[in-house]
Design an enzyme around this catalytic site. Structure first.
Site, short mmCIF file in Angstrom:
data_model
loop_
_atom_site.label_atom_id
_atom_site.label_comp_id
_atom_site.label_asym_id
_atom_site.label_seq_id
_atom_site.Cartn_x
_atom_site.Cartn_y
_atom_site.Cartn_z
N TYR A 156 0.89 -1.17 0.05
CA TYR A 156 0.03 -0.06 0.03
C TYR A 156 0.81 1.24 -0.05
O TYR A 156 0.41 2.17 -0.85
CB TYR A 156 -0.89 0.03 1.32
N THR B 270 -12.27 8.29 9.97
CA THR B 270 -13.49 7.92 9.19
C THR B 270 -13.77 6.34 9.36
O THR B 270 -13.06 5.64 9.89
CB THR B 270 -13.22 8.29 7.46
#
Length: 289
Positions: free
Chosen positions: A162, A197
């Site tokens: 990532y 989030t």
């Protein structure tokens, strides 16, 4: 018209936002729409897309919100064609789509690597290719903004591929920015750190340190977690004419974590680039307020 509205030049423009229905994406779309931008949003989450469409309709915002996978080149291309048919212009592209999972690199497989690259790198390439062609044809220039991460700039144990993909996006953006600068097209990145989030909550530290006020004060120089607006405000700036001479760069709405580079504000001891001896020895005492 206010000074900001005159200088920003956003009113009446069109923005494609991939992954714009939830979390950071929704904050970005909301702030762009508040400045007169007509957003075209492609998102994989049907419920989030419906909720965003309803909110934009209530605001009287002219918008396009579709459910689809931006990682699929054919679906992404068809979405850009819908934008062409609706408005026949494109001024802004914001690439928000991304995702990851936590695992040591040696425990991951080629299928996992491919999934991470599709989610974090290759869709950016496809979207930028589609956007640049349209911005060139329109002759008005444009602004491309990629949402990356602080992990593109530092080691990220458990997130190696990532981090590599996000770093690749950053370098791609710098190079593309130089290539398309003569066309008046700007390419920049926004690299936040921890912004709570629903998706990011899955990757909070196992000990909950980033959910604890003390952990936040230790890790983040400004002493608070990020907010979605901290990121969306950067995007509005980069999308607007206020940043008309800014390209090939990255904004870091991270509360100072990239600058601190391993220095932590430990309770009682203050700033240090290592854990206090009392913690290493197991002599843990409640921090002072």
């Amino acid at each position: 018209m206010t000074w900001f509205e005159q200088r920003a030049g956003l009113d009446g423009t069109v923005a494609v936002v991939t992954g714009g229905a939830g979390g950071l994406g929704r904050a970005i779309v909301t702030d762009l729409a508040a400045n007169g931008v007509r957003p075209a949003v492609l998102d994989l989450d049907p419920e989030a897309a419906r909720d965003l469409r309803r909110a934009l309709d209530e605001q009287g915002c002219e918008a396009l919100v579709d459910v689809g996978d931006a990682r699929d080149p054919r679906m992404l291309g068809a979405f850009f064609e819908k934008v062409d048919a609706l408005w026949d212009r494109l001024d802004i592209l914001v690439n928000v789509v991304g995702g990851t999972f936590r695992a040591p690199f040696t425990e991951t497989t080629a299928n996992g690597w491919d999934a991470l690259l599709r989610s974090n790198l290759t869709h950016v390439l496809h979207a930028c290719s589609l956007a640049v062609a349209r911005m060139r044809a329109g002759g008005r220039g444009g602004s491309i903004v990629n949402i990356t991460t602080i992990e593109a700039h530092r080691a990220a144990p458990g997130f190696a591929v990532y981090a590599a993909a996000k770093a690749a996006v950053e370098q791609f953006a710098r190079t593309l920015a130089v290539e398309v600068a003569p066309d008046g097209i700007r390419v920049n990145n926004v690299a936040p750190d921890y912004v709570p989030t629903p998706n990011l909550a899955r990757f909070a530290h196992a000990d909950g340190s980033l959910d604890d006020p003390t952990g936040v004060r230790v890790a983040i120089p400004m002493g608070r977690a990020g907010q979605a607006a901290d990121v969306s405000h950067c995007v509005v700036f980069l999308a607007s004419h206020l940043s008309s001479y800014v390209t090939g760069t990255t904004l870091h709405p991270d509360g100072g974590t990239s600058a601190s580079a391993g220095w932590f504000n430990w309770p009682r001891e203050g700033w240090a680039n290592h854990a206090p001896l009392r913690l290493l020895r197991g002599d843990v005492q409640p921090p002072h307020p």
